[in-house]
Motif scaffolding. Sequence first.
Motif, mmCIF file in Angstrom:
data_model
loop_
_atom_site.group_PDB
_atom_site.id
_atom_site.type_symbol
_atom_site.label_atom_id
_atom_site.label_comp_id
_atom_site.label_asym_id
_atom_site.label_seq_id
_atom_site.Cartn_x
_atom_site.Cartn_y
_atom_site.Cartn_z
ATOM 1 N N THR A 127 152.038 -27.075 41.256
ATOM 2 C CA THR A 127 152.054 -28.389 41.898
ATOM 3 C C THR A 127 152.620 -29.448 40.956
ATOM 4 O O THR A 127 153.265 -30.388 41.392
ATOM 5 N N LEU A 128 152.381 -29.298 39.658
ATOM 6 C CA LEU A 128 152.928 -30.219 38.665
ATOM 7 C C LEU A 128 154.210 -29.699 38.026
ATOM 8 O O LEU A 128 154.879 -30.440 37.321
ATOM 9 N N ASN A 129 154.501 -28.417 38.247
ATOM 10 C CA ASN A 129 155.591 -27.738 37.550
ATOM 11 C C ASN A 129 155.416 -27.888 36.037
ATOM 12 O O ASN A 129 156.331 -28.273 35.318
ATOM 13 N N GLU A 130 154.219 -27.601 35.579
ATOM 14 C CA GLU A 130 153.866 -27.749 34.168
ATOM 15 C C GLU A 130 153.067 -26.537 33.705
ATOM 16 O O GLU A 130 152.280 -25.974 34.469
ATOM 17 N N ILE A 131 153.263 -26.180 32.467
ATOM 18 C CA ILE A 131 152.360 -25.249 31.815
ATOM 19 C C ILE A 131 151.268 -26.127 31.222
ATOM 20 O O ILE A 131 151.550 -27.085 30.503
ATOM 21 N N THR A 132 150.040 -25.838 31.572
ATOM 22 C CA THR A 132 148.921 -26.675 31.149
ATOM 23 C C THR A 132 148.042 -25.914 30.176
ATOM 24 O O THR A 132 147.584 -24.812 30.479
ATOM 25 N N LEU A 133 147.835 -26.507 29.020
ATOM 26 C CA LEU A 133 146.888 -25.990 28.039
ATOM 27 C C LEU A 133 145.647 -26.869 28.153
ATOM 28 O O LEU A 133 145.730 -28.086 27.973
ATOM 29 N N THR A 134 144.517 -26.268 28.488
ATOM 30 C CA THR A 134 143.279 -27.009 28.712
ATOM 31 C C THR A 134 142.241 -26.587 27.688
ATOM 32 O O THR A 134 142.045 -25.395 27.451
ATOM 33 N N TYR A 135 141.581 -27.579 27.109
ATOM 34 C CA TYR A 135 140.534 -27.331 26.110
ATOM 35 C C TYR A 135 139.290 -28.076 26.556
ATOM 36 O O TYR A 135 139.315 -29.289 26.730
ATOM 37 N N GLU A 136 138.198 -27.342 26.759
ATOM 38 C CA GLU A 136 136.938 -27.941 27.191
ATOM 39 C C GLU A 136 135.842 -27.529 26.223
ATOM 40 O O GLU A 136 135.796 -26.378 25.771
ATOM 41 N N ALA A 137 134.945 -28.461 25.949
ATOM 42 C CA ALA A 137 133.831 -28.181 25.047
ATOM 43 C C ALA A 137 132.968 -27.064 25.622
ATOM 44 O O ALA A 137 132.717 -27.025 26.828
ATOM 45 N N ASN A 138 132.531 -26.147 24.748
ATOM 46 C CA ASN A 138 131.619 -25.085 25.168
ATOM 47 C C ASN A 138 130.369 -25.713 25.769
ATOM 48 O O ASN A 138 129.945 -26.792 25.357
#
Length: 191
Positions: free
Chosen positions: A108-119
């Motif tokens: 939908t964004l035409n993006e590779i998304t790297l996501t980092y979330e706190a444990n």
Amino acid sequence: MKMKLQYLLLFLVVYSCNNVEKNNPSESKPTEEKEVFFPVTDYVKGQIAEIKEKGVTPLRYFIKGKNTDSSWLKMNELNKDFEDFLSPEIDSVKLSSFYDAKRFYDQTLNEITLTYEANQSMSNKLIWVGWNVYINPETGKIDRIYLKKRLSEKQTEQLTWIPYKNCKTLNIFDDGDTSYIESEIRTKWDY
């Protein structure tokens, strides 16, 4: 330094594209990735160095309520002016065990998304709640970095960095019943 970041981005894009789910291209499934930890702080420092190198004086807008004030930033104080993006440092050695890293191709964004979330076990103890890095799969360049920082139990800060153009900081108050933007800072260096 710019070349090193471009090679790192190219590697991330190539690596990410090779692991995109091929069975159903309309779905975007996150996958666990412990080895990919994008160096956000180093990237922003490189962007600041480039602003200094080009000699373009950034213009900052401070917005609170209906009032807006603007000022030119001093070149020798840019690291201080962008401190919210730089501290605490986001670095894989210090933080990788506290955050879950995922990457996926978002069509939908035409993006590779790297996501980092706190444990889950650390989510209330860390200043950085999480962050996303959006990479253009065709160019291998960063399109945007979004960060969320905890300032207090009722205050968060949302930071957005658009490479080579601008950045924005939102200070948000939320006590569970009421939520509003306390202040906004926009800084432009591509005008």
